[in-house]
Structures are given as structure tokens and as C-alpha cells.
Design an enzyme around this catalytic site. Structure first.
Site, PDB file in Angstrom:
ATOM      1  N   HIS A  99      26.274  32.034  31.992  1.00  0.00           N
ATOM      2  CA  HIS A  99      26.469  30.803  33.096  1.00  0.00           C
ATOM      3  C   HIS A  99      25.866  30.943  34.063  1.00  0.00           C
ATOM      4  O   HIS A  99      25.875  31.490  35.247  1.00  0.00           O
ATOM      5  CB  HIS A  99      27.373  31.294  33.127  1.00  0.00           C
ATOM      6  CG  HIS A  99      28.205  30.076  34.323  1.00  0.00           C
ATOM      7  ND1 HIS A  99      29.880  29.504  33.955  1.00  0.00           N
ATOM      8  CD2 HIS A  99      28.367  28.814  34.969  1.00  0.00           C
ATOM      9  CE1 HIS A  99      30.193  28.460  34.271  1.00  0.00           C
ATOM     10  NE2 HIS A  99      29.367  27.910  34.636  1.00  0.00           N
ATOM     11  N   HIS A 144      23.271  27.936  36.411  1.00  0.00           N
ATOM     12  CA  HIS A 144      23.039  26.592  36.452  1.00  0.00           C
ATOM     13  C   HIS A 144      20.731  26.606  37.395  1.00  0.00           C
ATOM     14  O   HIS A 144      20.635  27.135  38.571  1.00  0.00           O
ATOM     15  CB  HIS A 144      23.427  25.939  37.448  1.00  0.00           C
ATOM     16  CG  HIS A 144      24.638  26.041  37.781  1.00  0.00           C
ATOM     17  ND1 HIS A 144      25.043  24.739  36.483  1.00  0.00           N
ATOM     18  CD2 HIS A 144      26.248  26.896  37.425  1.00  0.00           C
ATOM     19  CE1 HIS A 144      26.523  24.593  36.447  1.00  0.00           C
ATOM     20  NE2 HIS A 144      27.005  26.244  37.358  1.00  0.00           N
ATOM     21  N   ARG A 149      19.200  24.259  37.085  1.00  0.00           N
ATOM     22  CA  ARG A 149      18.630  22.818  37.793  1.00  0.00           C
ATOM     23  C   ARG A 149      18.141  22.188  37.347  1.00  0.00           C
ATOM     24  O   ARG A 149      17.585  20.410  38.140  1.00  0.00           O
ATOM     25  CB  ARG A 149      18.550  23.088  39.246  1.00  0.00           C
ATOM     26  CG  ARG A 149      20.041  23.763  40.149  1.00  0.00           C
ATOM     27  CD  ARG A 149      21.030  23.175  40.018  1.00  0.00           C
ATOM     28  NE  ARG A 149      21.968  23.126  41.309  1.00  0.00           N
ATOM     29  CZ  ARG A 149      23.409  23.825  40.902  1.00  0.00           C
ATOM     30  NH1 ARG A 149      23.728  23.040  39.514  1.00  0.00           N
ATOM     31  NH2 ARG A 149      24.517  23.744  40.959  1.00  0.00           N
ATOM     32  N   HIS A 162      34.405  31.127  33.942  1.00  0.00           N
ATOM     33  CA  HIS A 162      34.620  31.721  35.780  1.00  0.00           C
ATOM     34  C   HIS A 162      36.738  31.713  35.506  1.00  0.00           C
ATOM     35  O   HIS A 162      36.951  31.353  36.479  1.00  0.00           O
ATOM     36  CB  HIS A 162      33.926  30.713  36.236  1.00  0.00           C
ATOM     37  CG  HIS A 162      33.798  29.048  36.577  1.00  0.00           C
ATOM     38  ND1 HIS A 162      35.121  28.609  35.996  1.00  0.00           N
ATOM     39  CD2 HIS A 162      33.238  28.245  36.061  1.00  0.00           C
ATOM     40  CE1 HIS A 162      34.075  27.299  35.980  1.00  0.00           C
ATOM     41  NE2 HIS A 162      33.722  27.001  36.244  1.00  0.00           N
ATOM     42  N   ASN A 181      34.231  26.739  43.033  1.00  0.00           N
ATOM     43  CA  ASN A 181      35.019  25.933  42.016  1.00  0.00           C
ATOM     44  C   ASN A 181      34.543  26.494  41.147  1.00  0.00           C
ATOM     45  O   ASN A 181      33.828  26.965  39.847  1.00  0.00           O
ATOM     46  CB  ASN A 181      34.405  24.419  41.480  1.00  0.00           C
ATOM     47  CG  ASN A 181      35.607  23.606  40.276  1.00  0.00           C
ATOM     48  OD1 ASN A 181      36.341  23.673  39.838  1.00  0.00           O
ATOM     49  ND2 ASN A 181      34.816  22.748  39.903  1.00  0.00           N
ATOM     50  N   ASP A 208      27.961  32.559  36.905  1.00  0.00           N
ATOM     51  CA  ASP A 208      27.590  30.988  38.082  1.00  0.00           C
ATOM     52  C   ASP A 208      26.851  30.687  38.515  1.00  0.00           C
ATOM     53  O   ASP A 208      27.237  30.205  39.659  1.00  0.00           O
ATOM     54  CB  ASP A 208      29.365  30.104  37.879  1.00  0.00           C
ATOM     55  CG  ASP A 208      29.277  29.203  38.106  1.00  0.00           C
ATOM     56  OD1 ASP A 208      28.683  28.474  38.273  1.00  0.00           O
ATOM     57  OD2 ASP A 208      31.241  29.179  38.529  1.00  0.00           O
TER      58      ASP A 208
END
Ligand code: DOR
Length: 432
Positions: free
Chosen positions: A57, A59, A61, A231, A277, A304
């Protein structure tokens, strides 16, 4: 091909020192008093070797928010954190919902060459939640996508979730759900509880996560497909997963390093670096997550890693985007919360941060998640668990600075990382 590396006195999984010879991209020999056969000798006296970490997981971008992170900067952060493979989440701009976008991300990863970048495909077109994306085309693409997620959004429609679960069965795929009942989290700013009540911030109740997990494990059981829960953040979620696994449902789950350490009390600082989140939860949740990871109910630690540009984070709490950096400090947080507390040994860490995530996401096929034995691909990291250092955001490889660990003294330092026998990190420095 380099002449290889002889690691002298390395402690595999923290056990007794041995020598390990890397040649032609594989672990050629493990034993004592090995001869170098022309390889560079690296006297690592006492460092711990673990299989290269795999992040389910991340990111990255790119495409779309290269000001916050790129495949290259994120790969560098990953290698420095001891990772040899990362799964790049689909909530880019454009969204990774076609073969074209996932191939682009995969190729950028190959060109950088610091970690294997395995793109995650979106479940629905544009993360819109109403129409299935081209899952088959992404699976058949050069990126060979096996994990699909609308992460950042929940696949809310149960019929669509069912179809997605059915669809990926054909090619051994998995749906990774961001479990959030959006009707219960409208306007939410932090965990719902005593602290949200005191601060007057709208709460994100644990039930919003748990309701979706309960629904989805029943769906996965009904259609006989594979579900992964992103998560996991609440004690109730851990209980539900334990129940589902006990019934034989094919479900796996991940927990982030920040949910293993930090709690919702930090919202009282109003520092948006702690906005994420799912939100930071209570100390009881943290305890349940650690216990769930220790007993294997939670399969994996996943970062995350969510880089955000300064203007999206250094603003008032309500306007800030959720998310925090994770790649470079993940192993330190796991050492702090799980190893130094006696809940996992280094073999346990290898299982939760390498072997299981490699099986869940499918990077086993590229040689990730294997044991450190002769004949295995030389994907590994060397860790000095005895040193501590204070996190300085300015020194991080990410393009963003939103680490929740700024100024904290954390244990453990990744000294080297090898990807198929090639050092991507040496002496704590990225090699590209
Ligand atoms: O905090 C988060 N940030 N949670 C998510 O699910 C998405 C992520 C992001 O993309 O920034």
C-alpha cells in the site's frame, strides 16, 4: 553482472552470525568461513539480514501529483526503508483504471530500478464507484496487475463489490477494500470518541469500518473469492477478521505502522500531520492491532505511504488532506512496537512484512517474499537494530515532508538493501 558480494558475519533473522554469498542475483551460498570467489567482501559484523520488504500500500502520486511524489522519489524512500517491492495505489490523476496507466507506472518503476513497482488497478472507473474498470485488461497488461483497489474510497455498492470479487477469481486476483461506510463518515475529521467530543470535531466511528468488513467477508465467502482489507484500524475489525478466518473465509488484512503506534489524542495538537484516513484510534485499538498482528489475524504491515504537498498539509485541520509518510520509518516503527516489546521476533517481521505481503499481492512470482536460503533471489536488507536516530523531515527521500515522526527518536537503521543482488542502498544511502 557484478562479481557479487560476500556478507561476512551476518545474522539472518537476527540469529547466529554466518556468511552469505551473493552471486548473479541469487544467494549462492550460506555458511561459515565462505570464500569470496572474487566477490566484494562486506564485513557486516552483527547486522541483521531480512528478506526485502514488500509494501502492499504505497501512494506514489505519479501520474498527476509529481509535486508530492514521483515513482523515482517514492522508490528511493522505499529502498531506504528496506523495501524491494511496493504496490502503487490507483488514486492517481489520471486514475490507474486502464492498462495504459498501470503500464506507465510499471515502466517508470522499471526505469528507476530501485524497487519493483507493482501497480494496483482501480476497481471502478475513475474511482467513481458505479462502473467496473477494465480489470481483465489490466491483468493481461505488461504490469500483470493482480491487486485491485479504489483506496481512498470504499467500493460501497455491494452488488458491484460482489461482481469485482467474482471477476478477479478468473486470474487469481484480489480486491483490496478501503473499508469505510461513507454515509457514516460524512464530514468526519478524526476518530469518533471522547477526544472528538471534547475537540468538537466530527467523528469517524469504528462501526463505519467494521460494517464494511462484515459485509465484505460475507460476500467473499458467498462467491468464494479473495478479499484483502486495507489499513485495519479498530479492535472490532480485528475481531471480525478473526471470526471470518475461523470460518475459512479467504480474507487477509494489513495494518499501518502509524496505527500500531499513534492514537487519536494527537488530534488535540490540531497539527494536520496527524490527520489520516482511517483516523488514528484509541490506545485499546492500538493494543488489539498489535495483538492481531502478533497472532497472524492481521497478515501484513503496509505503510499507506501518503505524501502530500505542503499546501495540502500545512493548513488548518479541516482543510488538510488525510495521509502521512510511511516508507522510510516503517521497519523502525515495527521494531519499536512489535520487536522491542517482545511480540514478534525477526522471523515474524519477515513473515508480516515480506512473505505474506508477497503472497497476497502476487510479487512472489518476481522472487519477493522468499526465505534467505541458498538458491533464492538475493532480495534482502541489512539492518542495524542497535542504533537509534532522530527523524529529520528534511533528510527524507520523499518529495513531501508530512511525517508524523519528526523529532522522534526511533530504533533501527537500514544499512543496505539488495534487489536481485544489486545494492539499491549502501551505507544507508540510495544508489540512484
Ligand atoms: O490517509 C489516507 N490517504 N488514506 C487513504 O485512504 C488515501 C490516502 C491518500 O491517497 O492520500
Amino acid at each position: 553482472m557484478t562479481p557479487g558480494w560476500l556478507l561476512r558475519g551476518v545474522r539472518l533473522y537476527g540469529e547466529a552470525p554466518v556468511d552469505l554469498l551473493i552471486k548473479d542475483g541469487v544467494i549462492a551460498e550460506v555458511g561459515s568461513g565462505l570464500r569470496a570467489h572474487g566477490a566484494d567482501v562486506f564485513d557486516v559484523g552483527g547486522l541483521v539480514a531480512l528478506p526485502g520488504l514488500v509494501d502492499l500500500h504505497t501512494h506514489l502520486r505519479e501520474p498527476g501529483r509529481e509535486d508530492a511524489e514521483t515513482v523515482t522519489s517514492g522508490s528511493r524512500a522505499a529502498a531506504l526503508g528496506g523495501f524491494t517491492a511496493v504496490h502503487a495505489m490507483a488514486n492517481t490523476d489520471p486514475v490507474a483504471d486502464t492498462a495504459g496507466v498501470v503500464e506507465q507506472v510499471w515502466r517508470l518503476g522499471r526505469e528507476t530500478g530501485l524497487v519493483d513497482v507493482a501497480p494496483v488497478g482501480a476497481v471502478t472507473v475513475g474511482l467513481g464507484g458505479s462502473q467496473l474498470a477494465e480489470l481483465g485488461a489490466m491483468a493481461d497488461s505488461a504490469a500483470r496487475v493482480r491487486m485491485f483497489s479504489d483506496d481512498g474510497h470504499c467500493v460501497s455498492d455491494p452488488a458491484l463489490m460482489r461482481r469485482a470479487l467474482e471477476y478477479v477469481k478468473a486470474f487469481g486476483g484480489v480486491i483490496a477494500q478501503h473499508a469505510e461506510e461513507h454515509r457514516l463518515t460524512e464530514g468526519a475529521q478524526m476518530n469518533e470518541g471522547v477526544h472528538s467530543a471534547r475537540l468538537g470535531l466530527t467523528g469517524w466511528p469504528a462501526a463505519a469500518e467494521e460494517a464494511i468488513i462484515a459485509r465484505d467477508v460475507l460476500l467473499a465467502e458467498h462467491v468464494g473469492s479473495r478479499l484483502h482489507v486495507c489499513h485495519v484500524s479498530t479492535a472490532g475489525s480485528v475481531e471480525l477478521l478473526r471470526w471470518a478466518k475461523g470460518r475459512g473465509v479467504d480474507v487477509t488484512a494489513e495494518v499501518t505502522p502509524h496505527h500500531l503506534l499513534l492514537t487519536d489524542e494527537l488530534a488535540a495538537t490540531y497539527d494536520p500531520v496527524y490527520k489520516v484516513n482511517p483516523p488514528l484510534r484509541t490506545a485499546c485499538d492500538v493494543e488489539a492491532l498489535r495483538a492481531g498482528l502478533a497472532d497472524g489475524t492481521i497478515d501484513a504491515v503496509a505503510t499507506d505511504h501518503a505524501p502530500h504537498a505542503v499546501e495540502d498539509k500545512e493548513c488548518e485541520w479541516g482543510a488538510a488532506r488525510p495521509g502521512m509518510l510511511g516508507l522510510q520509518q516503517a521497519l523502525s516503527i515495527v521494531q519499536l512496537t512489535m520487536v522491542d516489546t517482545g511480540r514478534l521476533d525477526w522471523r515474524g517481521v519477515a513473515d508480516r512484512m515480506s512473505a505474506r505481503p508477497a503472497r497476497i499481492g502476487g510479487t512472489v512470482r518476481d522472487g519477493h517474499g522468499g526465505d534467505l536460503v541458498a538458491g533464492a533471489p538475493a532480495n534482502l536488507l541489512l539492518l542495524d537494530p542497535a542504533v537509534t536516530s532522530v527523524v529529520d523531515p528534511a533528510e527524507l527521500a520523499s518529495r513531501s515532508r508530512n511525517t508524523p515522526y519528526a523529532g522522534r527518536e526511533l530504533p533501527g537503521r537500514v544499512v543496505a538493501t539488495f534487489l536481485r543482488g544489486v545494492p539499491t542502498v549502501l551505507d544507508g544511502k540510495a544508489q540512484a
